[in-house]
Design an enzyme around this catalytic site. Structure first.
Site, PDB file in Angstrom:
ATOM      1  N   LYS A 184       0.734  -1.232  -0.009  1.00 13.21           N
ATOM      2  CA  LYS A 184      -0.127   0.161  -0.114  1.00 13.21           C
ATOM      3  C   LYS A 184       0.930   1.390  -0.005  1.00 13.21           C
ATOM      4  O   LYS A 184       1.440   1.634   1.061  1.00 13.21           O
ATOM      5  CB  LYS A 184      -1.058   0.167   1.281  1.00 13.21           C
ATOM      6  CG  LYS A 184      -1.696   0.983   0.801  1.00 13.21           C
ATOM      7  CD  LYS A 184      -2.658   1.677   2.433  1.00 13.21           C
ATOM      8  CE  LYS A 184      -1.934   2.697   2.927  1.00 13.21           C
ATOM      9  NZ  LYS A 184      -1.623   4.065   2.003  1.00 13.21           N
ATOM     10  N   GLU A 259      10.212   0.658   9.673  1.00 13.53           N
ATOM     11  CA  GLU A 259      11.441   1.525   9.549  1.00 13.53           C
ATOM     12  C   GLU A 259      10.463   2.825   9.774  1.00 13.53           C
ATOM     13  O   GLU A 259      10.028   3.322   8.986  1.00 13.53           O
ATOM     14  CB  GLU A 259      11.905   1.577   7.896  1.00 13.53           C
ATOM     15  CG  GLU A 259      12.388   0.262   7.669  1.00 13.53           C
ATOM     16  CD  GLU A 259      13.753   0.177   8.290  1.00 13.53           C
ATOM     17  OE1 GLU A 259      14.156   1.010   8.723  1.00 13.53           O
ATOM     18  OE2 GLU A 259      14.309  -1.072   7.813  1.00 13.53           O
ATOM     19  N   CYS A 293      14.315  10.311   5.688  1.00 17.04           N
ATOM     20  CA  CYS A 293      14.135   9.955   7.058  1.00 17.04           C
ATOM     21  C   CYS A 293      15.714  10.028   7.693  1.00 17.04           C
ATOM     22  O   CYS A 293      15.984  10.062   8.715  1.00 17.04           O
ATOM     23  CB  CYS A 293      13.782   8.771   7.192  1.00 17.04           C
ATOM     24  SG  CYS A 293      14.245   7.565   6.078  1.00 17.04           S
ATOM     25  N   GLU A 392      10.801  15.458  14.461  1.00 15.78           N
ATOM     26  CA  GLU A 392      11.176  15.185  13.016  1.00 15.78           C
ATOM     27  C   GLU A 392      10.244  16.246  12.429  1.00 15.78           C
ATOM     28  O   GLU A 392       8.865  16.131  12.466  1.00 15.78           O
ATOM     29  CB  GLU A 392      10.847  13.820  12.709  1.00 15.78           C
ATOM     30  CG  GLU A 392      11.354  13.396  11.356  1.00 15.78           C
ATOM     31  CD  GLU A 392      10.988  12.082  10.782  1.00 15.78           C
ATOM     32  OE1 GLU A 392       9.861  11.566  11.144  1.00 15.78           O
ATOM     33  OE2 GLU A 392      11.642  11.506  10.020  1.00 15.78           O
TER      34      GLU A 392
HETATM   35  P1  NAD Z   1       2.843   8.211   7.422  1.00 19.70           P
HETATM   36  O1  NAD Z   1       3.234   7.533   8.847  1.00 19.70           O
HETATM   37  O2  NAD Z   1       1.903   9.162   7.989  1.00 19.70           O
HETATM   38  O3  NAD Z   1       2.214   7.264   6.614  1.00 19.70           O
HETATM   39  C1  NAD Z   1       3.051   6.386   5.994  1.00 19.70           C
HETATM   40  C2  NAD Z   1       2.193   5.272   5.467  1.00 19.70           C
HETATM   41  O4  NAD Z   1       1.293   4.783   6.541  1.00 19.70           O
HETATM   42  C3  NAD Z   1       1.215   5.887   4.296  1.00 19.70           C
HETATM   43  O5  NAD Z   1       1.157   4.828   3.302  1.00 19.70           O
HETATM   44  C4  NAD Z   1       0.081   5.905   4.923  1.00 19.70           C
HETATM   45  O6  NAD Z   1      -1.188   6.177   4.326  1.00 19.70           O
HETATM   46  C5  NAD Z   1      -0.031   4.824   6.110  1.00 19.70           C
HETATM   47  N1  NAD Z   1      -0.785   5.016   7.348  1.00 19.70           N
HETATM   48  C6  NAD Z   1      -1.427   6.059   7.919  1.00 19.70           C
HETATM   49  N2  NAD Z   1      -2.263   5.582   9.014  1.00 19.70           N
HETATM   50  C7  NAD Z   1      -2.267   4.328   9.075  1.00 19.70           C
HETATM   51  C8  NAD Z   1      -2.865   3.426   9.678  1.00 19.70           C
HETATM   52  N3  NAD Z   1      -3.595   3.792  10.779  1.00 19.70           N
HETATM   53  N4  NAD Z   1      -2.543   1.966   9.483  1.00 19.70           N
HETATM   54  C9  NAD Z   1      -2.003   1.609   8.506  1.00 19.70           C
HETATM   55  N5  NAD Z   1      -1.316   2.408   7.665  1.00 19.70           N
HETATM   56  C10 NAD Z   1      -1.522   3.872   7.836  1.00 19.70           C
HETATM   57  O7  NAD Z   1       4.150   8.739   7.132  1.00 19.70           O
HETATM   58  P2  NAD Z   1       4.550   9.580   5.852  1.00 19.70           P
HETATM   59  O8  NAD Z   1       4.287  10.924   6.318  1.00 19.70           O
HETATM   60  O9  NAD Z   1       3.878   9.085   4.580  1.00 19.70           O
HETATM   61  O10 NAD Z   1       6.149   9.605   5.613  1.00 19.70           O
HETATM   62  C11 NAD Z   1       7.052  10.248   6.355  1.00 19.70           C
HETATM   63  C12 NAD Z   1       7.813   9.510   7.398  1.00 19.70           C
HETATM   64  O11 NAD Z   1       7.981   8.193   6.883  1.00 19.70           O
HETATM   65  C13 NAD Z   1       8.530  10.304   8.385  1.00 19.70           C
HETATM   66  O12 NAD Z   1       8.360   9.838   9.793  1.00 19.70           O
HETATM   67  C14 NAD Z   1       9.909   9.499   7.697  1.00 19.70           C
HETATM   68  O13 NAD Z   1      11.081   9.465   8.695  1.00 19.70           O
HETATM   69  C15 NAD Z   1       9.431   8.052   7.551  1.00 19.70           C
HETATM   70  N6  NAD Z   1      10.334   7.364   6.846  1.00 19.70           N
HETATM   71  C16 NAD Z   1      11.163   6.191   7.461  1.00 19.70           C
HETATM   72  C17 NAD Z   1      12.075   5.735   6.592  1.00 19.70           C
HETATM   73  C18 NAD Z   1      12.866   4.604   7.067  1.00 19.70           C
HETATM   74  O14 NAD Z   1      13.711   4.209   6.263  1.00 19.70           O
HETATM   75  N7  NAD Z   1      13.052   4.525   8.460  1.00 19.70           N
HETATM   76  C19 NAD Z   1      11.895   5.854   5.256  1.00 19.70           C
HETATM   77  C20 NAD Z   1      11.278   6.720   4.664  1.00 19.70           C
HETATM   78  C21 NAD Z   1      10.343   7.604   5.550  1.00 19.70           C
END
Ligand code: NAD
Length: 506
Positions: A184, A259, A293, A392
């Site tokens: 997803k 992650e 990230c 962050e």
């Molecule tokens: P987010 O956590 O808001 O969303 C990530 C994904 O989770 C999206 O696909 C979203 O639709 C889904 N999601 C949201 N609520 C959910 C729920 N209740 N149940 C299941 N899925 C759900 O993050 P974002 O804003 O899309 O991305 C930014 C974040 O991602 C930052 O915190 C960044 O650090 C992190 N990130 C981490 C890495 C890593 O490798 N550690 C890499 C890239 C991004």
């Protein structure tokens, strides 16, 4: 505009990719894909509902026996073909990524797309290298060996900052190890995940091995991560959502891979090459408009270099060119959305109450005003426990703080809940060696910040999660280890049976 990606025709059949074909989502609701450089709608699609997730999980389950039963060589051949199809599609993928994320085209072309192709080629090779302990007679009477088996259907949820690379990081190790997957992507950025899955089909990877459901987190995401047909959940995203995902997955005892967020420290000791450190800090803070990230977010600079470092970073930030993502000279594109830009601006506005905004701290005017742009921003004077240093931000914002002794620099680097990445800058091998040992992070760069490579793992510790993407280490995540113990004696009455039968003759 002509270089931008025309999606409407390409995805006329819908934005769900299930069992090797596109289809419309079952939800009544639609979601837009917006070009954040212009605010214009690129595409609108019907979201996935629970029935789409069910269909995708069923397709992945149906494809599992054949794919898990393929030889490593067969899976490897398919992945080599996959890399070749992606290479043919490189330009298309780069344009789609820049359209949906606002990434400068040079970043999509030189980083996102080649990185994804290289990852695919890496896992084509790695698929043939699954390893366990050597088979041996550890007990004397038995031969023990290890089978490294796929886990089953993987349900993955990915973020919007590097949609294509995140799709690759989730899908490739999973399928190389013989699992099938439902991915997803973030609802803002589904396009390149769909194209990635289409390329897999075109490469001859069987229908149902790679499925994509484009839906919201609360609806499609929660249904996927708690689905009884899913054996493992892998998630990349924020720490807050990661906790929710872990809780949902636990209810059905799934393998969980997380992650999560980061707040990478950038520690500059007083013998560092100042020019190199200043360039590294600006590039490390601004890559992907800071939506990375592992981005450098908090620079700790030893007092003798502190003022000069701030001056050098401020000067370099002024040279960075904001512009149209499709202009090859653009260095910095918009943030992914206007909402994300406003979120970043909110952090900076609140920081004005306790810190100094040295440069940036505003959206640009003129032609860029309608896009989700924000100027590179340098902040000084923020206390270590302030929001701008601890949280962050995910935008082009760097805070710089001073330190005195080496102990203090390392302690400050460790003083957030996160532990994804860090860097240390010094010409002294003992100082950098100590920093690499004592900074708690999944990766510590020495005299650089950001580079990644397919052969090496990416993943965090502490609130940044657990599990590794990329590299052979990711097979630890996507395989389960089975011990097979084979009796070599053919003895009916084994010696250990005494614990049950005693000395009786039976
Ligand atoms: P987010 O956590 O808001 O969303 C990530 C994904 O989770 C999206 O696909 C979203 O639709 C889904 N999601 C949201 N609520 C959910 C729920 N209740 N149940 C299941 N899925 C759900 O993050 P974002 O804003 O899309 O991305 C930014 C974040 O991602 C930052 O915190 C960044 O650090 C992190 N990130 C981490 C890495 C890593 O490798 N550690 C890499 C890239 C991004």
């Amino acid at each position: 505009m002509d270089q931008r990606f025309d999606v409407t025709e390409r995805f006329a059949d819908g934005a769900q990719y299930i069992a090797g074909r596109l289809r419309q989502g079952g939800s009544e609701a639609t979601h837009p894909v917006v070009d954040p450089a212009t605010g214009e709608r690129v595409f609108s699609y019907r979201l996935a509902g629970p029935a789409d997730v069910d269909a995708a999980v069923a397709a992945a389950g149906a494809a599992l026996p054949e794919w898990a039963g393929a030889t490593p060589g067969e899976r490897s051949d398919a992945l080599h073909r996959f890399a070749a199809v992606l290479t043919e599609r490189a330009e298309d993928l780069a344009r789609a990524e820049s359209s949906q994320c606002g990434k400068p085209i040079k970043l999509s072309t030189e980083f996102d797309v080649p990185g994804t192709i290289d990852n695919t080629a890496f896992f084509a090779g790695a698929a043939r290298q699954l390893e366990g302990k050597a088979a041996a007679e550890y007990s004397g009477d038995h031969t023990s060996y290890i089978r490294r088996e796929p886990i089953g259907v993987v349900g993955s949820v990915a973020p919007w900052n590097y949609p294509l690379q995140m799709a690759a990081w989730k899908v490739l190790p999973a399928i190389a190890a013989g699992n099938t997957i439902v991915l997803k992507p973030a609802e803002l950025t589904p396009l390149t995940s769909l194209m990635f899955a289409q390329a897999a089909t075109e490469a001859g990877i069987p229908d149902g091995v790679v499925n994509v459901v484009s839906g919201t987190g609360p609806e499609a995401g929660e249904h996927l991560v708690s689905h009884p047909g899913v054996a493992m959940t892998s998630f990349t995203g924020s720490t807050a959502v990661g906790k929710r995902v872990a809780a949902l997955a636990t209810a059905t005892v799934k393998r969980v891979h997380l992650e999560l967020g980061g707040k990478a420290p950038f520690v500059v000791f007083d013998d560092a090459d100042l020019e190199a450190a200043a360039h590294g800090a600006v590039a490390g803070a601004l890559i992907n408009t800071g939506q990375d990230c592992t981005a450098a977010t908090r620079a700790y600079v030893q007092r003798p270099l502190y003022d000069a470092f701030i001056a050098a970073v401020a000067d370099l930030m002024e040279t960075v060119r904001l512009g149209d993502p499709f202009d090859p000279h653009t260095d910095l594109g918009p943030l992914v959305s206007h909402a994300q830009r406003d979120r970043v601006a909110g952090f900076v506005e609140r920081a004005r109450g306790y810190a100094t905004v040295v440069t940036g701290g505003a959206a640009p005017g003129g032609d860029l005003a309608r896009g989700a742009y924000y100027r590179p921003t340098l902040i000084t004077g923020a206390p270590q426990d302030s929001e701008i240093v601890q949280s962050e931000i995910f935008g082009p914002v760097l805070a710089v703080l001073p330190f005195d002794g080496d102990d203090e620099g390392i302690a400050l680097a460790n003083d957030t809940p996160y532990g994804l990445a860090a860097s240390a800058w010094s010409r002294d091998v003992y100082r950098t060696g100590r920093a690499s040992r004592e900074i708690r992070a999944g990766c510590v760069w020495i005299n650089d910040h950001i580079p990644i490579i397919s052969e090496m793992p990416h993943g965090g510790v502490r609130a940044s999660g657990f599990g590794k993407d990329m590299s052979a280490y990711s097979f630890e995540e996507y395989t389960q280890v089975k011990h097979v113990m084979l009796d070599n004696t053919a003895v009916v009455r084994k010696d250990w049976h005494r614990t049950v039968f005693g000395d009786r003759q039976t």
